[in-house]
Write an enzyme that holds these catalytic residues in place. Structure first.
Site, PDB file in Angstrom:
ATOM      1  N   SER A 157       0.856  -1.200   0.000  1.00  0.00           N
ATOM      2  CA  SER A 157       0.000   0.000   0.000  1.00  0.00           C
ATOM      3  C   SER A 157       0.882   1.237   0.000  1.00  0.00           C
ATOM      4  CB  SER A 157      -0.887   0.011   1.249  1.00  0.00           C
ATOM      5  OG  SER A 157      -1.570   1.262   1.339  1.00  0.00           O
ATOM      6  N   TYR A 171      -1.600  -0.329  10.294  1.00  0.00           N
ATOM      7  CA  TYR A 171      -1.737  -0.922   8.954  1.00  0.00           C
ATOM      8  C   TYR A 171      -0.589  -0.469   8.057  1.00  0.00           C
ATOM      9  CZ  TYR A 171      -3.764  -1.229   4.164  1.00  0.00           C
ATOM     10  OH  TYR A 171      -3.988  -1.457   2.826  1.00  0.00           O
TER      11      TYR A 171
END
Ligand code: NAP
Length: 262
Positions: A157, A171
């Site tokens: 990501s 995350y």
């Protein structure tokens, strides 16, 4: 929930020439489903892993078969070692040796600052995005290096480099670990003929934002994206297919950013 294999009665067509066999974790929905459809169009046979949404998994598997690929769907929590082994064993038994892995299944937990994030969420996000990726990479590494070929694509990501303050630092940290395992494994497995790369999407229109409690996030974040909009899952899928293909035969250890310039 114990792992289970969704019956796949229509594993047609039977291959006349060897086709790549690719495992896509989280292949039932979102980016994983778009990757599965793209890979089917590009000649792969597929095993789709999913966490619990059997209806979505069968819907995507049906679309993959309609595109001419063989496809099985397996419920397998990637944070569970036994389930990961079942996922790969099923792929091998139903479709043949696994030539590609797309490590895609991921979760963010509820959006918010770290100070307000509970330990259970931290543990689960690390378990799925780090341990789960490592368990899938480990099985692929064992099988592929024994055969002297294969390719892994980890879905990271843009959060890994942005840090995601106020949203999900845990995350972002997990996805930074995905980048690190990509670089390390590429070096470890290169001599065995196995390539390892990552794709790092920015904000993409999927259900992950609603799941984290913020369905309006893509539109809001888009204001900070140079291209001025969120991405679509299909815009991530092409890079994954390229990284798995022979066109990328000299590409390993890289992270391809698909984030609209962010
Ligand atoms: P999504 O729409 O929420 O879909 C998640 C997929 O992962 C589903 O197929 C789900 O299965 C599966 N899954 C979740 N937890 C799992 C587990 N423990 N074991 C196995 N499968 C599991 O997510 P997405 O937006 O497509 O995200 C896909 C990947 O891209 C993730 O790694 C995510 O971190 C990354 N990413 C997404 C964005 C974005 O803006 N969307 C941006 C950057 C990176 P079920 O259908 O059974 O629930």
């Amino acid at each position: 929930m114990s792992p289970s294999v969704t019956p796949s009665p229509s594993l047609s067509p039977s291959p006349s020439a060897p086709r790549p066999v690719t495992v896509v974790t989280g292949g039932s929905r979102g980016i994983g489903a778009a990757i599965a459809l793209r890979l089917a169009a590009d000649g792969h046979d597929l095993v789709l892993g999913y966490a619990g949404n059997a209806r979505a998994a069968e819907e995507t598997a049906g679309a993959v078969r309609a595109a001419g690929a063989r496809c099985a769907a397996v419920r397998a929590d990637i944070a569970d070692e036994t389930a990961v082994e079942l996922l790969f064993d099923t792929a091998e038994a139903e479709l043949g040796p696994v030539t590609g892995l797309v490590n895609n299944a991921g979760v963010t937990g509820r959006i918010g600052p770290l100070a307000e994030t509970d330990t259970e969420t931290l543990r689960r996000v690390l378990e799925v995005n780090v341990l789960g990726y490592l368990l899938c990479c480990r099985r692929a590494a064992r099988d592929m290096s024994a055969r002297g070929s294969g390719a892994i694509v980890n879905i990271s990501s843009a959060a890994a480099t942005l840090g995601s303050p106020g949203e999900y630092v845990h995350y972002a940290a997990a996805k930074a670990a995905v980048d690190a395992m990509t670089v390390g494994l590429a070096k470890e497995l290169g001599p065995s003929g196995v390539r390892v790369n990552a794709v790092a999407p920015g904000v993409i229109n999927t259900e992950i934002h609603a799941a984290m409690g913020d369905p309006g996030r893509p539109a809001r974040v888009a204001r900070r994206v140079p291209l001025g909009r969120p991405g679509e899952p299909a815009e991530v899928a092409g890079a994954v297919s390229w990284l798995l293909s022979s066109d990328a035969s000299y590409t390993t250890g890289t992270v391809v950013r698909i984030a609209g310039g962010r």
